[in-house]
Motif scaffolding. Structure first.
Motif, PDB file in Angstrom:
ATOM      1  N   LEU A  16       0.868  -1.182   0.087  1.00 49.00           N
ATOM      2  CA  LEU A  16      -0.168   0.192  -0.125  1.00 49.00           C
ATOM      3  C   LEU A  16       0.862   1.323  -0.110  1.00 49.00           C
ATOM      4  O   LEU A  16       0.609   2.223  -0.659  1.00 49.00           O
ATOM      5  CB  LEU A  16      -0.909   0.058   1.094  1.00 49.00           C
ATOM      6  CG  LEU A  16      -1.659   1.318   1.428  1.00 49.00           C
ATOM      7  CD1 LEU A  16      -2.695   1.592   0.167  1.00 49.00           C
ATOM      8  CD2 LEU A  16      -2.528   1.189   2.574  1.00 49.00           C
ATOM      9  N   ALA A  19       2.544   1.881  -3.240  1.00 48.37           N
ATOM     10  CA  ALA A  19       1.232   2.419  -4.075  1.00 48.37           C
ATOM     11  C   ALA A  19       1.085   3.833  -4.084  1.00 48.37           C
ATOM     12  O   ALA A  19       0.692   4.639  -4.870  1.00 48.37           O
ATOM     13  CB  ALA A  19      -0.022   1.483  -4.079  1.00 48.37           C
ATOM     14  N   ILE A  20       1.046   4.305  -2.763  1.00 51.19           N
ATOM     15  CA  ILE A  20       0.868   5.915  -2.376  1.00 51.19           C
ATOM     16  C   ILE A  20       2.072   6.495  -3.052  1.00 51.19           C
ATOM     17  O   ILE A  20       1.803   7.641  -3.691  1.00 51.19           O
ATOM     18  CB  ILE A  20       0.792   5.991  -0.829  1.00 51.19           C
ATOM     19  CG1 ILE A  20      -0.591   5.451  -0.345  1.00 51.19           C
ATOM     20  CG2 ILE A  20       0.785   7.395  -0.464  1.00 51.19           C
ATOM     21  CD1 ILE A  20      -0.602   5.466   1.115  1.00 51.19           C
ATOM     22  N   ALA A  23       1.612   6.606  -6.949  1.00 50.09           N
ATOM     23  CA  ALA A  23       0.700   7.220  -7.423  1.00 50.09           C
ATOM     24  C   ALA A  23       0.858   8.850  -7.013  1.00 50.09           C
ATOM     25  O   ALA A  23       0.933   9.790  -8.269  1.00 50.09           O
ATOM     26  CB  ALA A  23      -0.698   7.191  -6.675  1.00 50.09           C
ATOM     27  N   TRP A 131      -3.948  16.372  -3.850  1.00 45.12           N
ATOM     28  CA  TRP A 131      -4.171  15.858  -5.090  1.00 45.12           C
ATOM     29  C   TRP A 131      -4.753  16.839  -6.091  1.00 45.12           C
ATOM     30  O   TRP A 131      -4.635  16.502  -7.202  1.00 45.12           O
ATOM     31  CB  TRP A 131      -5.110  14.610  -5.009  1.00 45.12           C
ATOM     32  CG  TRP A 131      -4.534  13.322  -4.060  1.00 45.12           C
ATOM     33  CD1 TRP A 131      -5.412  13.124  -2.963  1.00 45.12           C
ATOM     34  CD2 TRP A 131      -3.812  12.500  -4.597  1.00 45.12           C
ATOM     35  NE1 TRP A 131      -4.333  11.790  -2.519  1.00 45.12           N
ATOM     36  CE2 TRP A 131      -3.534  11.566  -3.447  1.00 45.12           C
ATOM     37  CE3 TRP A 131      -2.656  12.477  -5.493  1.00 45.12           C
ATOM     38  CZ2 TRP A 131      -2.561  10.702  -3.430  1.00 45.12           C
ATOM     39  CZ3 TRP A 131      -1.662  11.609  -5.487  1.00 45.12           C
ATOM     40  CH2 TRP A 131      -1.495  10.727  -4.237  1.00 45.12           C
ATOM     41  N   ILE A 141      -5.892   5.158  -4.275  1.00 43.91           N
ATOM     42  CA  ILE A 141      -5.348   4.721  -3.068  1.00 43.91           C
ATOM     43  C   ILE A 141      -6.309   4.563  -1.782  1.00 43.91           C
ATOM     44  O   ILE A 141      -6.282   3.818  -0.898  1.00 43.91           O
ATOM     45  CB  ILE A 141      -4.476   6.015  -2.408  1.00 43.91           C
ATOM     46  CG1 ILE A 141      -3.347   5.966  -3.442  1.00 43.91           C
ATOM     47  CG2 ILE A 141      -4.073   5.990  -0.941  1.00 43.91           C
ATOM     48  CD1 ILE A 141      -2.214   4.929  -3.672  1.00 43.91           C
ATOM     49  N   TRP A 142      -7.474   5.422  -1.845  1.00 48.08           N
ATOM     50  CA  TRP A 142      -8.307   5.212  -0.797  1.00 48.08           C
ATOM     51  C   TRP A 142      -9.012   3.706  -0.761  1.00 48.08           C
ATOM     52  O   TRP A 142      -9.408   3.215   0.156  1.00 48.08           O
ATOM     53  CB  TRP A 142      -9.568   6.294  -1.058  1.00 48.08           C
ATOM     54  CG  TRP A 142      -9.020   7.471  -0.102  1.00 48.08           C
ATOM     55  CD1 TRP A 142      -8.252   8.372  -0.817  1.00 48.08           C
ATOM     56  CD2 TRP A 142      -9.268   7.869   1.165  1.00 48.08           C
ATOM     57  NE1 TRP A 142      -8.018   9.251   0.231  1.00 48.08           N
ATOM     58  CE2 TRP A 142      -8.714   9.049   1.428  1.00 48.08           C
ATOM     59  CE3 TRP A 142      -9.966   7.080   2.368  1.00 48.08           C
ATOM     60  CZ2 TRP A 142      -8.643   9.937   2.879  1.00 48.08           C
ATOM     61  CZ3 TRP A 142      -9.952   7.766   3.534  1.00 48.08           C
ATOM     62  CH2 TRP A 142      -9.513   9.029   3.814  1.00 48.08           C
ATOM     63  N   GLY A 145      -6.242   1.228   0.022  1.00 45.64           N
ATOM     64  CA  GLY A 145      -6.036   1.354   1.631  1.00 45.64           C
ATOM     65  C   GLY A 145      -7.106   0.686   2.478  1.00 45.64           C
ATOM     66  O   GLY A 145      -6.662   0.061   3.550  1.00 45.64           O
ATOM     67  N   PRO A 190      -1.183  13.112  -0.091  1.00 45.86           N
ATOM     68  CA  PRO A 190      -0.688  11.913   0.083  1.00 45.86           C
ATOM     69  C   PRO A 190       0.134  11.764   1.744  1.00 45.86           C
ATOM     70  O   PRO A 190       0.059  10.717   2.475  1.00 45.86           O
ATOM     71  CB  PRO A 190       0.675  11.852  -0.651  1.00 45.86           C
ATOM     72  CG  PRO A 190       0.831  13.084  -1.437  1.00 45.86           C
ATOM     73  CD  PRO A 190      -0.637  13.735  -1.127  1.00 45.86           C
ATOM     74  N   GLN A 193      -2.785  10.345   3.538  1.00 44.87           N
ATOM     75  CA  GLN A 193      -2.872   8.892   3.282  1.00 44.87           C
ATOM     76  C   GLN A 193      -1.892   8.112   4.338  1.00 44.87           C
ATOM     77  O   GLN A 193      -2.516   7.074   4.885  1.00 44.87           O
ATOM     78  CB  GLN A 193      -2.449   8.454   1.832  1.00 44.87           C
ATOM     79  CG  GLN A 193      -3.148   9.357   0.899  1.00 44.87           C
ATOM     80  CD  GLN A 193      -4.547   9.794   1.106  1.00 44.87           C
ATOM     81  OE1 GLN A 193      -5.577   9.064   1.372  1.00 44.87           O
ATOM     82  NE2 GLN A 193      -5.072  11.321   1.148  1.00 44.87           N
TER      83      GLN A 193
END
Length: 270
Positions: A16, A19-20, A23, A131, A141-142, A145, A190, A193
């Motif tokens: 995860l 990926a954050i 992205a 973002w 991401i959400w 996540g 981010p 996140q």
């Protein structure tokens, strides 16, 4: 079908957070340099290997160290490599040095990042980009996540924090007169996140009971609101820094008190 559920959950966090990073960097180029993030990850893993071997006589699983290092690499902003190395080193050392009854009290990256922000405010700052108008990275991401924290049984913590943040943002908007959307905007970045999916949900530094976890995360959001109203720049990190360890100490005190009461001899009427 059962083979699908044998995947080691300890790898979900690294997937995860990577990926954050991907992205956020592909969308906005958030990294100031690969060397800085690489330095943070290398120092975190190196410190974990050394301290784990010295403390427990074995090599620990490195998923946690990777998460700590990449979190530092994403969050910290400084022209100096030493800032990234120092934040990672402080983060990992805190796991081994600042313990109470076998548990470390602070989420490592929260402690390390907060420490360097406090110790070197002139040379260290924090990622603050949102973002913007690009919706897809936030959605990806959400969703990812939410699935991952649900799988490890921590979705209720993330969801409660988000709900509390939204509620308290209404209060902040009313107090300051700023538009509500401006108060909510930081949560789309981010930085948040990482905070929502990793820091407030860290199993090692959260209280055990389900109800206690919900109460604590609301208190974190409330403390963050107060710090923001006081114009503290890095409010969420300082809020968790203060509330997280306090909640663990309170939980430990309540547990000790309950044991003492249970062990006390009962007095009956003769």
């Amino acid at each position: 079908m059962s083979a699908r559920f044998t995947f080691d959950n300890r790898f979900l966090g690294p997937i995860l957070i990577t990926a954050i990073l991907v992205a956020a960097h592909l969308s906005f180029g958030i990294l100031e340099g690969y060397s800085r993030t690489g330095m943070a990850i290398a120092v975190a893993i190196g410190a974990e290997l050394i301290l784990g071997r010295l403390t427990y006589g074995r090599i620990p699983h490195l998923a946690s160290a990777y998460i700590t290092g990449i979190s530092v690499g994403i969050l910290v902003r400084s022209p100096f490599l030493w800032a990234y190395a120092l934040a990672s080193l402080i983060s990992i050392v805190s796991k081994y040095a600042l313990r109470y009854k076998g548990r470390h009290l602070w989420n490592p990256s929260n402690f390390g990042v907060s420490a360097v922000l406090f110790l070197a405010p002139a040379t260290v700052s924090l990622l603050s980009i949102q973002w913007g108008n690009t919706l897809w990275p936030m959605v990806v991401i959400w969703v990812l996540g939410a699935v991952i924290v649900w799988r490890v049984g921590r979705l209720h913590i993330s969801a409660t924090y988000v709900a509390a943040f939204l509620l308290f943002s209404l209060v902040r908007s009313a107090v300051t007169g700023n538009p509500w959307l401006a108060s909510v905007a930081p949560i789309t970045g981010p930085m948040y996140q990482l905070f929502i999916f990793f820091m407030v949900t860290d199993p090692r530094t959260t209280v055990h009971s389900h109800r206690g976890q919900l109460v604590v995360v609301v208190v974190v959001a409330f403390a963050e609101m107060l710090l923001r109203l006081a114009e503290v720049v890095y409010a969420p990190f300082y809020a968790l820094f203060l509330v997280g360890p306090a909640s663990l100490l309170v939980e430990s005190w309540l547990a000790s008190r309950a044991l003492t009461l249970d062990a006390a001899p009962s007095v009956g009427v003769r």
